[in-house]
Each structure stands twice: as C-alpha cells, then as structure tokens.
Design an enzyme around this catalytic site. Structure first.
Site, PDB file in Angstrom:
ATOM      1  N   ALA A  82       3.101  27.377  84.862  1.00  0.00           N
ATOM      2  CA  ALA A  82       3.790  26.552  83.859  1.00  0.00           C
ATOM      3  C   ALA A  82       3.798  25.121  84.377  1.00  0.00           C
ATOM      4  CB  ALA A  82       5.211  27.057  83.648  1.00  0.00           C
ATOM      5  N   CYS A 104      -0.036  25.130  74.769  1.00  0.00           N
ATOM      6  CA  CYS A 104      -0.541  26.515  74.679  1.00  0.00           C
ATOM      7  C   CYS A 104       0.191  27.476  73.751  1.00  0.00           C
ATOM      8  CB  CYS A 104      -0.618  27.097  76.075  1.00  0.00           C
ATOM      9  SG  CYS A 104      -1.848  26.221  77.056  1.00  0.00           S
TER      10      CYS A 104
HETATM   11  P1  NAD Z   1      -7.034  19.975  79.722  1.00  0.00           P
HETATM   12  O1  NAD Z   1      -7.394  19.439  78.389  1.00  0.00           O
HETATM   13  O2  NAD Z   1      -5.962  19.303  80.529  1.00  0.00           O
HETATM   14  O3  NAD Z   1      -8.344  19.996  80.648  1.00  0.00           O
HETATM   15  C1  NAD Z   1      -9.580  20.489  80.240  1.00  0.00           C
HETATM   16  C2  NAD Z   1     -10.682  19.618  80.822  1.00  0.00           C
HETATM   17  O4  NAD Z   1     -11.941  20.204  80.540  1.00  0.00           O
HETATM   18  C3  NAD Z   1     -10.742  18.206  80.204  1.00  0.00           C
HETATM   19  O5  NAD Z   1     -10.572  17.232  81.225  1.00  0.00           O
HETATM   20  C4  NAD Z   1     -12.137  18.131  79.564  1.00  0.00           C
HETATM   21  O6  NAD Z   1     -12.745  16.870  79.663  1.00  0.00           O
HETATM   22  C5  NAD Z   1     -12.884  19.174  80.368  1.00  0.00           C
HETATM   23  N1  NAD Z   1     -14.099  19.668  79.709  1.00  0.00           N
HETATM   24  C6  NAD Z   1     -14.233  20.100  78.424  1.00  0.00           C
HETATM   25  N2  NAD Z   1     -15.504  20.501  78.207  1.00  0.00           N
HETATM   26  C7  NAD Z   1     -16.187  20.306  79.367  1.00  0.00           C
HETATM   27  C8  NAD Z   1     -17.533  20.535  79.756  1.00  0.00           C
HETATM   28  N3  NAD Z   1     -18.426  21.057  78.929  1.00  0.00           N
HETATM   29  N4  NAD Z   1     -17.908  20.204  81.019  1.00  0.00           N
HETATM   30  C9  NAD Z   1     -16.999  19.670  81.878  1.00  0.00           C
HETATM   31  N5  NAD Z   1     -15.717  19.450  81.572  1.00  0.00           N
HETATM   32  C10 NAD Z   1     -15.302  19.762  80.318  1.00  0.00           C
HETATM   33  O7  NAD Z   1      -6.672  21.509  79.514  1.00  0.00           O
HETATM   34  P2  NAD Z   1      -5.704  22.409  80.413  1.00  0.00           P
HETATM   35  O8  NAD Z   1      -4.292  22.170  80.036  1.00  0.00           O
HETATM   36  O9  NAD Z   1      -6.114  22.296  81.836  1.00  0.00           O
HETATM   37  O10 NAD Z   1      -6.062  23.851  79.860  1.00  0.00           O
HETATM   38  C11 NAD Z   1      -7.302  24.459  80.161  1.00  0.00           C
HETATM   39  C12 NAD Z   1      -7.242  25.922  79.762  1.00  0.00           C
HETATM   40  O11 NAD Z   1      -6.215  26.578  80.532  1.00  0.00           O
HETATM   41  C13 NAD Z   1      -6.865  26.168  78.301  1.00  0.00           C
HETATM   42  O12 NAD Z   1      -7.562  27.300  77.860  1.00  0.00           O
HETATM   43  C14 NAD Z   1      -5.380  26.483  78.356  1.00  0.00           C
HETATM   44  O13 NAD Z   1      -4.973  27.319  77.293  1.00  0.00           O
HETATM   45  C15 NAD Z   1      -5.269  27.214  79.668  1.00  0.00           C
HETATM   46  N6  NAD Z   1      -3.954  27.128  80.329  1.00  0.00           N
HETATM   47  C16 NAD Z   1      -3.276  25.949  80.345  1.00  0.00           C
HETATM   48  C17 NAD Z   1      -2.068  25.865  81.030  1.00  0.00           C
HETATM   49  C18 NAD Z   1      -1.292  24.582  81.078  1.00  0.00           C
HETATM   50  O14 NAD Z   1      -0.174  24.609  81.594  1.00  0.00           O
HETATM   51  N7  NAD Z   1      -1.798  23.464  80.618  1.00  0.00           N
HETATM   52  C19 NAD Z   1      -1.572  26.985  81.716  1.00  0.00           C
HETATM   53  C20 NAD Z   1      -2.306  28.176  81.682  1.00  0.00           C
HETATM   54  C21 NAD Z   1      -3.505  28.227  80.995  1.00  0.00           C
HETATM   55  C1  UGA Z   2       3.711  28.259  79.421  1.00  0.00           C
HETATM   56  C2  UGA Z   2       3.970  29.561  80.174  1.00  0.00           C
HETATM   57  O1  UGA Z   2       5.296  29.555  80.696  1.00  0.00           O
HETATM   58  C3  UGA Z   2       2.967  29.747  81.308  1.00  0.00           C
HETATM   59  O2  UGA Z   2       3.149  31.007  81.927  1.00  0.00           O
HETATM   60  C4  UGA Z   2       1.554  29.666  80.735  1.00  0.00           C
HETATM   61  O3  UGA Z   2       0.611  29.759  81.781  1.00  0.00           O
HETATM   62  C5  UGA Z   2       1.371  28.343  80.005  1.00  0.00           C
HETATM   63  O4  UGA Z   2       2.369  28.217  78.959  1.00  0.00           O
HETATM   64  C6  UGA Z   2       0.050  28.219  79.311  1.00  0.00           C
HETATM   65  O5  UGA Z   2      -0.627  29.198  79.075  1.00  0.00           O
HETATM   66  O6  UGA Z   2      -0.237  27.070  78.998  1.00  0.00           O
HETATM   67  P1  UGA Z   2       4.313  25.707  79.823  1.00  0.00           P
HETATM   68  O7  UGA Z   2       3.939  25.562  78.395  1.00  0.00           O
HETATM   69  O8  UGA Z   2       3.741  24.784  80.813  1.00  0.00           O
HETATM   70  O9  UGA Z   2       3.950  27.186  80.324  1.00  0.00           O
HETATM   71  O10 UGA Z   2       5.892  25.592  79.978  1.00  0.00           O
HETATM   72  P2  UGA Z   2       7.131  26.563  79.657  1.00  0.00           P
HETATM   73  O11 UGA Z   2       8.079  26.474  80.769  1.00  0.00           O
HETATM   74  O12 UGA Z   2       6.689  27.913  79.275  1.00  0.00           O
HETATM   75  O13 UGA Z   2       7.778  25.849  78.399  1.00  0.00           O
HETATM   76  C7  UGA Z   2       7.157  25.855  77.136  1.00  0.00           C
HETATM   77  C8  UGA Z   2       8.109  25.282  76.107  1.00  0.00           C
HETATM   78  O14 UGA Z   2       9.185  26.161  75.873  1.00  0.00           O
HETATM   79  C9  UGA Z   2       8.736  23.947  76.525  1.00  0.00           C
HETATM   80  O15 UGA Z   2       8.782  23.092  75.413  1.00  0.00           O
HETATM   81  C10 UGA Z   2      10.123  24.340  76.979  1.00  0.00           C
HETATM   82  O16 UGA Z   2      11.054  23.309  76.865  1.00  0.00           O
HETATM   83  C11 UGA Z   2      10.420  25.475  76.017  1.00  0.00           C
HETATM   84  N1  UGA Z   2      11.443  26.417  76.537  1.00  0.00           N
HETATM   85  C12 UGA Z   2      11.208  27.143  77.653  1.00  0.00           C
HETATM   86  C13 UGA Z   2      12.629  26.568  75.845  1.00  0.00           C
HETATM   87  O17 UGA Z   2      12.858  25.921  74.800  1.00  0.00           O
HETATM   88  N2  UGA Z   2      13.555  27.464  76.315  1.00  0.00           N
HETATM   89  C14 UGA Z   2      13.353  28.207  77.428  1.00  0.00           C
HETATM   90  O18 UGA Z   2      14.248  29.008  77.791  1.00  0.00           O
HETATM   91  C15 UGA Z   2      12.146  28.032  78.116  1.00  0.00           C
END
Ligand code: NAD
Ligand code: UGA
Length: 465
Positions: free
Chosen positions: A172, A280
């Site tokens: 997260a 997400c």
């Molecule tokens: P992000 O947008 O921050 O980063 C993705 C990066 O990939 C960008 O910098 C983009 O320029 C790059 N990219 C895209 N196409 C490319 C290519 N062909 N070659 C090289 N680089 C390329 O996204 P993120 O938040 O890191 O999320 C990435 C994935 O992880 C998503 O599927 C998301 O659902 C998942 N995820 C995100 C979180 C989170 O907290 N943000 C947590 C768990 C899972």
């Molecule tokens: C969430 C999940 O918690 C991660 O496990 C997952 O990997 C990630 O999405 C992802 O796939 O991107 P994140 O979105 O970074 O992580 O943050 P969270 O802590 O889950 O919060 C998400 C949203 O829910 C925030 O807007 C937060 O303020 C809200 N939230 C969270 C609430 O309103 N109440 C709560 O009790 C908890």
C-alpha cells in the site's frame, strides 16, 4: 539457473520501491529498472534525494545505499532486457477509456508492449514475472506473444525460451517499504516449478518461507483482484454505516472499534472517510465487474458494482451536506481544503476523493484554498484541469503554509488524514477564519471538542450532530 540480473519494466509506484527492496536484500543481484518515461528515470537518478519521483517513508535511505551499486534506473530497455535472467512487468494497467469495455475493462496495451519488447530482446532462458495487477488469464496473452518469438528464433537457431509467473504486489502506498520488507504474504503463481523456485529463493533472502505461497497462474492473478475488492468492500460497508450513525446519533469510531474487536472481522479497513481513492481500487473492482459480466455472472457483477456506487455516493452526500450546513449556498464563500493526496504519507493524487469533491464545490461557486504537505501545485492543476494557465481566473489557489490556508475562509474541509492536522492550534485558527466558521472533518482527524471550544461549528463523519 542462478539469477544474477533482474530487469523491471516500469519505474512507478510499484517498480521503484519493489526493486529497491530486492536490491537491498540481494546485494549479489544487479537490479535494473527501466522506463520509457525519460523524466521519471532522470528523477530516480536525481542527486538530491528529495526530488525522487515518489515519496515513501524509508525509500530514500535504500536509494542512497544501493543506487549505482546494484540498483540502476535507465531508459535503455534493449540492453537491460538482453542481459536479464528475470524480468518483472510492472507497468500501469489503466481502465480502458474507449471502445469495448470502456470504463470497466483493463487496457492491456502497456503489458502487451512490454511483452513485445521482451520477446524482441531477450536471450537464452528468461523468467517473465507479472507484477502489475492483471485480469485473470492475462498470462495467456503474455505467453502467446513470447511463444511467437520463440518459434521465430528457433528457425534461426538462437535460443530464446520463457517461463511466465504471476507475482502480484500487495504493497500500500505510504507504507510501501515496510509492506515490502515485512509482507503478510508473497504470492507466486506458475506452471514451471524451477522458475517458481528461483523467485521463492529471491524472496527467501528476507521473508520467512512460510509466508511465500505458490499456486497456479489463474488463482494468483485472481487473488490480487479479490484482495483489493475485499478491502474496498469493507470501506464501502463502513461508509454506509457512517451515514446511519449520523442519522441515529451513534458514533462511528465506537461502532468500528466494537465490530473490529471480533477476531473474525478484524480491526483494519474500518475507518470511514470520503471514500477510497488511489489508482487501484476503482480500476480493479471495475475490472472485476467487467469479468463477471463477461462470464454471464450478472448477480456477481451487480454485487461488486454496489461497492463502487457507495463510494461515489459518500462523496456526493458530503458536498450536499456542506452546502446545506452553510445556509444552502457556498457561492462566493471561501473553503480551505486540507489534504489533496488520496491518503496520508504519499504524494499520489490518482483517484483521490479530493478531486471530485473539489470539482463539485467549485461548481457550487466556492473559492478553494488547497493545502497538502506533499502534493505540488502542478499536480493539483493537472487533476482539477480548471483554468490551468490563468491564475487570476482560477477558482482555487495553492497554499504552501497551513496556517495561511485558514485565513478568511468560511469553512475548512479535511480530506486527507495527515498527522499534522491532528494537532492544530484551534485558538489561533478561530481568530483568522470568517465567522460563523465551519469545520468539516471527513477523516475524524481533528479534536472535535477543541474545535467547538473555540467557537467553530464542526461536522465529523459518522457523528450525529
Ligand atoms: P505507475 O503508473 O506509477 O508506473 C508504471 C510505469 O510503467 C510508468 O512510469 C510508465 O511510464 C511505465 N511504462 C508503461 N509502459 C511501458 C513500456 N512499454 N516500457 C517501459 N515502461 C513502461 O503505476 P504503478 O502505480 O506502479 O502500478 C503498476 C501496476 O502495479 C498496476 O498494474 C497497478 O495496478 C499495480 N499495483 C499498484 C500499486 C500501487 O500502490 N500503486 C500496488 C499494487 C499493485
Ligand atoms: C491498496 C491496497 O491496500 C494494497 O494492498 C494494494 O496493493 C494496492 O491498493 C494496489 O493494488 O494498488 P493503496 O491504494 O495504496 O493500497 O492504499 P490503501 O491503504 O488501501 O487505501 C486506499 C484508499 O482507501 C485510501 O483512499 C484510503 O484513505 C481509503 N481507506 C483505507 C479508508 O477510507 N478507510 C480505511 O479504513 C482504509
């Protein structure tokens, strides 16, 4: 196979921190993070560590220790794919904005582009790991692209083979480093036992093996979507109850505490607020709705759609409530917005509830003064998309001093639970706000009694007042 070189495609919120932690615990492995976004890569290479593209507690210390040693950021996909034994695909997977499934299905174009780059440049045997969150069965698409490359090169006698694994990320934002260093579990799905073992060995460098679960590809891909769906569902559930508390005079914090102390329910994700934001939850649940409809499971789709509907409803009802409390109109009134990030301890604003709420308040005619300790002005401009270039005609202004944000405003609206908001000097603030003054606290972050003692009206989520 002994993994010596890792490449990660995508230097974002997942790729950057995840690879930093692997580099920290695996000093014998060279970790190369690549991205097509030149600006992002140059930010990762910034000498001044306050200018890294992502703010995460604990991240800069790892970058300081590993960058230039076994952790590298580059735009050279070809070179880094060629020498990699293992490649993580960690690119963005946004919701489609046009065509079939628009607004619900995942746009896999970046995943497909990454697979094509791998198929072109990889040499020898390469383990390809899905790190991005993907619709169930995406590994099939990746395999099809990679297998086509294998067939091509077999004709020319160059060796090029692949194993595909699913290894979704559960971090997260705001707690990414501690989540990565001490995760509840690591999930690895795949068919090739040897490839699975290679990845298990990497995680075993710092994570107890009992926490590393292995399964098939589809169960792994689906488990990630479902984890997010369950977390979001709890937030929507508690948010419905916040409205019921306001109507009945019950107190949401006490209800959450009492409910969460049941070990079968658990205490986490029971904080009511302005609805979930972040890049997400909305996209992953929309995708779950799409997939369920695709398989003809309409009741399943409708059930999960409600989680999204409640999230939008919570934001809409807050705006209506603010207008109602402020004598039925906020036209020409000034409102301080405290917090723009989607949660505390991150500079990320993607899908932040603040975006919709601010837009709606502006539509009602209010002028906003927006403060967030980590979100920069240009990011708010991008998210609000209003009067971008003409500051004089903007319906909001950026404030970089928390105290000045309260000057002459009629109301203060708390949207992110930043720690510093919990210890404000309400005696001083009450002197600079216009009277009658209001505080709207959507995160239960401020001390209600202290605000009241200083002559300010207060509404707090989930409290009947
Ligand atoms: P992000 O947008 O921050 O980063 C993705 C990066 O990939 C960008 O910098 C983009 O320029 C790059 N990219 C895209 N196409 C490319 C290519 N062909 N070659 C090289 N680089 C390329 O996204 P993120 O938040 O890191 O999320 C990435 C994935 O992880 C998503 O599927 C998301 O659902 C998942 N995820 C995100 C979180 C989170 O907290 N943000 C947590 C768990 C899972
Ligand atoms: C969430 C999940 O918690 C991660 O496990 C997952 O990997 C990630 O999405 C992802 O796939 O991107 P994140 O979105 O970074 O992580 O943050 P969270 O802590 O889950 O919060 C998400 C949203 O829910 C925030 O807007 C937060 O303020 C809200 N939230 C969270 C609430 O309103 N109440 C709560 O009790 C908890």
């Amino acid at each position: 196979m002994n993994i010596k070189n890792i490449c990660c495609i995508g230097a974002g919120y997942v790729g950057g921190p995840t690879m930093s932690v692997i580099a920290k615990f695996c000093p014998d492995i060279q970790v190369n993070v690549v991205d097509i976004n030149h600006k992002r890569i140059s930010q990762w290479n910034e000498k001044n560590l306050s200018d890294l593209p992502i703010y995460e507690p604990g991240l800069r210390e790892i970058i300081e220790k590993c960058r230039g040693k076994n952790l590298h950021f580059s735009t050279d996909l070809k070179k880094n794919i060629e020498k990699a034994d293992m490649i993580f695909i960690s690119v963005n997977t946004p919701t489609k904005i046009r065509g079939i499934g628009s607004g619900q299905a995942i746009d896999l174009k970046y995943v497909e582009a990454s697979s094509r780059e791998i198929s072109k440049y990889a040499r020898g045997h390469t383990i390809v790991v899905e790190k991005s969150t993907l619709p169930v069965k995406t590994a099939q698409t990746i395999k099809a692209i990679l297998d086509a490359a294998t067939e091509d090169v077999n004709k020319s006698k160059i060796t090029k083979t692949f194993s595909v694994l699913s290894n979704p990320e559960f971090l997260a934002e705001g707690t990414a480093i501690s989540d990565l260093e001490n995760p509840d579990r690591v999930l690895i799905g795949g068919e090739d036992k040897e490839a699975i073992n290679e990845l298990v060995n990497i995680y075993s460098k710092w994570i107890d093996k009992v926490k590393v679960l292995t399964t098939d590809l589809w169960s792994s891909e689906l488990s990630k979507l479902i984890s997010n769906a369950f977390l979001a569902q709890r937030i929507s559930s508690i948010n419905t109850i916040s409205a019921l508390c306001e109507a009945t005079g019950a107190r949401i914090k006490d209800v959450s505490l009492a409910v969460g102390m049941d070990r079968r329910i658990g205490k986490y994700f029971l904080n009511s607020g302005p609805g979930f934001g972040g890049s997400c939850f909305k996209k992953d649940i929309s995708n779950l709705v799409y997939i369920s409809n695709h398989y003809g499971l309409f009741e399943v789709a409708n059930y999960w759609q409600k989680v999204l509907d409640i999230n939008s409803w919570q934001q809409k009802r807050f705006v209506e409530l603010i207008v109602k409390k402020m004598f039925g109109t906020i036209s020409s009134k000034k409102i301080a917005i405290l917090g723009f990030a989607f949660k505390a301890n991150t500079n990320d604003t993607r899908e932040s509830p603040a975006i919709n709420i601010c837009k709606k308040l502006i539509e009602e005619g209010a002028f906003l003064k927006i403060y967030d300790p980590k979100v920069k002005e240009h990011q708010i401009i991008k998210e609000l998309g209003l009067n971008e270039n003409n500051k004089e005609h903007r319906d909001w202004e950026y404030s970089n001093s928390i105290h000045k944000t309260f000057k002459d405003v009629d109301a203060a609206l708390f949207l992110t639970e930043w720690c510093e908001f919990a210890s404000l000097n309400w005696r001083d603030i009450s002197k600079i706000m216009r009277k009658p003054s209001w505080v709207f606290d959507t995160r239960s972050i401020v001390d209600m009694d202290l605000v009241k003692e200083n002559g300010i009206n207060i509404w707090q989520v989930g409290y009947g007042n």
